[in-house]
Design a protein around this motif. Structure first.
Motif, mmCIF file in Angstrom:
data_model
loop_
_atom_site.group_PDB
_atom_site.id
_atom_site.type_symbol
_atom_site.label_atom_id
_atom_site.label_comp_id
_atom_site.label_asym_id
_atom_site.label_seq_id
_atom_site.Cartn_x
_atom_site.Cartn_y
_atom_site.Cartn_z
ATOM 1 N N LEU A 16 9.546 10.620 105.226
ATOM 2 C CA LEU A 16 8.987 11.707 106.113
ATOM 3 C C LEU A 16 7.474 11.999 105.786
ATOM 4 O O LEU A 16 7.053 11.132 104.707
ATOM 5 C CB LEU A 16 9.809 13.050 105.764
ATOM 6 N N ALA A 18 4.977 14.772 104.708
ATOM 7 C CA ALA A 18 4.850 16.201 104.274
ATOM 8 C C ALA A 18 3.501 16.617 103.873
ATOM 9 O O ALA A 18 2.462 15.548 103.670
ATOM 10 C CB ALA A 18 5.754 16.337 103.032
ATOM 11 N N ARG A 30 -1.834 14.964 103.095
ATOM 12 C CA ARG A 30 -0.627 14.146 103.831
ATOM 13 C C ARG A 30 -0.048 13.015 102.844
ATOM 14 O O ARG A 30 -0.521 12.424 102.301
ATOM 15 C CB ARG A 30 -0.961 13.660 105.197
ATOM 16 N N ASP A 58 4.759 21.176 101.727
ATOM 17 C CA ASP A 58 5.571 21.764 102.892
ATOM 18 C C ASP A 58 6.367 20.882 103.455
ATOM 19 O O ASP A 58 5.859 19.549 104.066
ATOM 20 C CB ASP A 58 4.196 22.228 104.027
ATOM 21 N N ARG A 60 9.471 19.551 105.992
ATOM 22 C CA ARG A 60 9.863 19.856 107.446
ATOM 23 C C ARG A 60 11.257 20.617 107.330
ATOM 24 O O ARG A 60 12.148 20.157 106.428
ATOM 25 C CB ARG A 60 10.335 18.376 108.163
ATOM 26 N N ASN A 61 11.407 21.430 108.144
ATOM 27 C CA ASN A 61 12.801 22.350 108.266
ATOM 28 C C ASN A 61 13.132 23.075 107.013
ATOM 29 O O ASN A 61 13.898 23.952 106.971
ATOM 30 C CB ASN A 61 13.890 21.485 108.547
ATOM 31 N N ALA A 90 15.896 18.895 105.577
ATOM 32 C CA ALA A 90 14.845 17.721 106.017
ATOM 33 C C ALA A 90 15.204 16.984 107.084
ATOM 34 O O ALA A 90 14.439 16.250 107.574
ATOM 35 C CB ALA A 90 14.047 17.337 104.678
ATOM 36 N N VAL A 94 14.226 18.151 114.445
ATOM 37 C CA VAL A 94 13.252 19.566 114.465
ATOM 38 C C VAL A 94 13.608 20.407 115.670
ATOM 39 O O VAL A 94 13.930 21.502 115.307
ATOM 40 C CB VAL A 94 11.913 19.381 114.613
ATOM 41 N N SER A 103 10.743 20.829 122.713
ATOM 42 C CA SER A 103 10.506 19.621 121.993
ATOM 43 C C SER A 103 11.013 18.631 123.074
ATOM 44 O O SER A 103 11.815 18.947 124.149
ATOM 45 C CB SER A 103 11.673 19.590 120.833
#
Length: 122
Positions: A16, A18, A30, A58, A60-61, A90, A94, A103
């Motif tokens: 992923l 983040a 990043r 940070d 995702r989700n 995560a 999304v 989306s």
């Protein structure tokens, strides 16, 4: 997490992206998340970090998670979270609802064709 040995904690291998903020700085960096567990993660990035530095990740989700740099090896480093998270969040897509048109279609769940109330009349 405490200083107790945590190498036996279940972790999910994944890839992923983040955002990491170091020591409350303004700049976000990043990073690639290589694995994730309830108590921490392994990140990869061309980024100078110091062991013990406070960070905010940070995910995702999940959102912002506070932690500290636990170890560094080359361009990979471990982050120990201050509070446990649910790492399965995560992995969740999304856009999780079929009615969410913000989306792309391929990221939304398939329509339930067995329920006629959910089919559109033409």
């Amino acid at each position: 997490m405490s200083s107790v040995e945590t190498r036996q904690v279940d972790r999910d291998s994944l890839l992923l992206i983040a955002e990491v903020r170091i020591d409350g700085g303004e700049k976000c960096h990043r990073v690639k998340v290589r694995n994730l567990s309830s108590g921490g993660m392994m990140a990869e990035a061309e980024l100078k970090v110091a062991r013990g530095a406070l960070v905010t990740v940070d995910l995702r989700n999940i959102g912002p998670v506070e932690g500290s740099i636990a170890w560094i090896e080359g361009n990979r480093f471990g982050i120990a979270f201050l509070e446990e998270i649910d790492p399965k969040l995560a992995r969740a897509p999304v856009g999780t609802t079929a009615n969410d048109l913000s989306s792309p279609r391929f990221t939304r769940p398939a329509l339930d064709k067995t329920d006629p109330r959910k089919l559109r009349a033409i």
